[in-house]
Design an enzyme around this catalytic site. Structure first.
Site, PDB file in Angstrom:
ATOM      1  N   HIS A 306      49.841  35.163  43.548  1.00 40.43           N
ATOM      2  CA  HIS A 306      48.541  35.189  43.719  1.00 40.43           C
ATOM      3  C   HIS A 306      48.374  33.870  44.725  1.00 40.43           C
ATOM      4  CE1 HIS A 306      44.333  34.809  43.359  1.00 40.43           C
ATOM      5  NE2 HIS A 306      44.389  36.120  42.454  1.00 40.43           N
ATOM      6  N   ASP A 363      45.864  41.832  38.959  1.00 37.48           N
ATOM      7  CA  ASP A 363      45.427  43.294  39.512  1.00 37.48           C
ATOM      8  C   ASP A 363      46.550  44.143  39.162  1.00 37.48           C
ATOM      9  OD1 ASP A 363      43.500  42.338  41.271  1.00 37.48           O
ATOM     10  OD2 ASP A 363      44.853  41.190  42.292  1.00 37.48           O
TER      11      ASP A 363
END
Length: 427
Positions: A306, A363
């Site tokens: 991330h 995600d």
């Protein structure tokens, strides 16, 4: 430590105040720097520029910390409902029973969308991207609710908030049903907020809807985990559009458009598209893990690591458990999800990924859950927007109540200097 920072340019010194946040973050206030020195600062993408002082969300990417109004994301996901988190983000405190019941009842009262909105929706082809449809429908709410919000009135502000919280899930559900070719559904006001969203989305026209508590719990957690994330692209967009005193609905529509981008809200869609590509190529996860480690290979492993969390994504730890429970409860047999589980296992064990802290992020797991629920890939970002709605509202409300000035970034001009105009015959 000194409470000022000194910036020296061409021998002249300028003193800038140093501010300290409640979590001991340090910031240099350069708001008067240009007026004093005639010099601007350049920070492309605003990666190191604070645009506001906010009391809503604290995020520490290095330590993997995410808190809403001081409450850890881990505790909220375990103990709170999405509607409680909505109230917390927007109004600053968790509601008591009376406040929560009133909040939910007021939202229910605003959950009817003008029938003419269906005409707008019918004007889109079934193939239209759901994010484009949702952004357009949210903008259209302005036409049906033309009066601007009187931010000096708590009552007017509250009415606008419950109105969008009531109508937005309907727009999301209708966008989903448009994609599937189903008749539009209004749901049931006797259901909980998230359970009603699920019914509006998933009820088939020829079947009675039966709620699955495992699915509802997973959706509740997903919405909580996506509810706010500090000054990201879409949130900053909502605030900067709102800073022009644009209304709440118009500001939210702008945020939806910002979220649509594949570098922001489209990440979970990109995960499934990657998994489908791997399946088409034979489903060899080891091959693609090798490609991900090859610096000369353009392949990118979506859903791992991330840009904000340098250690681990705290939201991923929470939703991994829900993803496992959903797959188990629904008895899903899907080669795409098998590939996902294979990539997850290898990434958690491969020293290359472990050393670089390239763990599966939120995600990755949200894409798995949405896939398991038969939500079309193009709808994933719409679900993200549904979760992010209270955060956008909270940020817009905070910005307006603080009377923040209109956003107006500077630039460093790199074009032509002054040059004379030539007539068309001399060019």
């Amino acid at each position: 430590m000194s409470n000022t920072a000194t910036i020296e340019i061409n021998g002249k010194k300028y003193e800038m105040p140093i501010l300290t946040g409640t979590e001991n973050e340090i910031a240099i206030d350069i708001s008067s720097f240009r007026s004093q020195s005639g010099v601007i600062t350049l920070d492309q993408g605003y990666k190191n520029t604070g645009s506001c002082e906010s009391e809503i969300t604290f995020l520490d990417g290095e330590k993997g910390i995410l808190r809403y109004r001081g409450y850890s994301i881990e505790e909220l996901a375990e103990k709170a409902s999405f509607l409680e988190v909505c109230y917390l983000l927007i109004f600053g405190e968790l509601p008591n029973k009376v406040q929560l019941e009133k909040f939910h009842n007021d939202i229910r009262e605003q959950s009817i969308v003008a029938d003419d909105m269906k005409k707008i929706l019918d004007g889109f082809p079934q193939s239209a991207h759901p994010m484009g449809v949702l952004s357009s429908l949210t903008s259209a709410l302005v036409a049906f609710n033309p009066s601007s919000v009187q931010v000096s009135s708590e009552e007017a502000m509250y009415k606008a908030i419950v109105k969008i919280l009531g109508k937005f899930p309907v727009l999301v559900a209708w966008t989903h049903r448009k994609r599937l070719g189903y008749p539009y559904e209004y749901g049931d006001e006797d259901l909980g907020y998230v359970e009603n969203i699920a019914k509006m989305m998933f009820k088939k026209p020829n079947k009675e809807y039966k709620s699955n508590p495992v699915v509802i719990d997973a959706l509740d957690k997903l919405l909580i985990l996506h509810a706010d994330h500090e000054q990201n692209c879409s949130t900053s967009t909502v605030r900067i559009v709102g800073s022009s005193h644009a209304g709440l609905f118009a500001s939210l529509a702008a945020g939806i458009s910002a979220l649509w981008g594949p570098l922001h809200g489209g990440a979970n869609q990109a995960v499934i598209e990657m998994l489908e590509a791997i399946k088409e190529d034979g489903g060899d996860t080891k091959k693609y893990m090798g490609k991900a480690k090859d610096k000369d290979d353009p392949f990118r492993l979506m859903g791992f690591g991330h840009r904000v969390y340098k250690n681990f994504d705290p939201r991923a730890k929470i939703i991994k458990k829900s993803a496992d429970e959903v797959l188990s409860s629904l008895g899903i047999v899907d080669p795409i999800l098998d590939i996902a589980k294979g990539l997850e296992k290898e990434a958690l064990e491969d020293p290359y990924f472990v050393d670089r802290k390239l763990y599966p992020n939120v995600d990755f797991y949200s894409g798995i859950i949405y896939r398991a629920l038969n939500i079309p890939t193009e709808m994933f970002t719409v679900m993200f927007a549904l979760g992010r709605l209270p955060g956008w509202i909270a940020q817009w409300r905070e910005m307006r109540l603080k009377k923040e000035p209109i956003g107006r970034p500077r630039q460093l001009y790199q074009g032509y200097t002054h040059r004379p105009f030539k007539s068309v015959d001399d060019r």
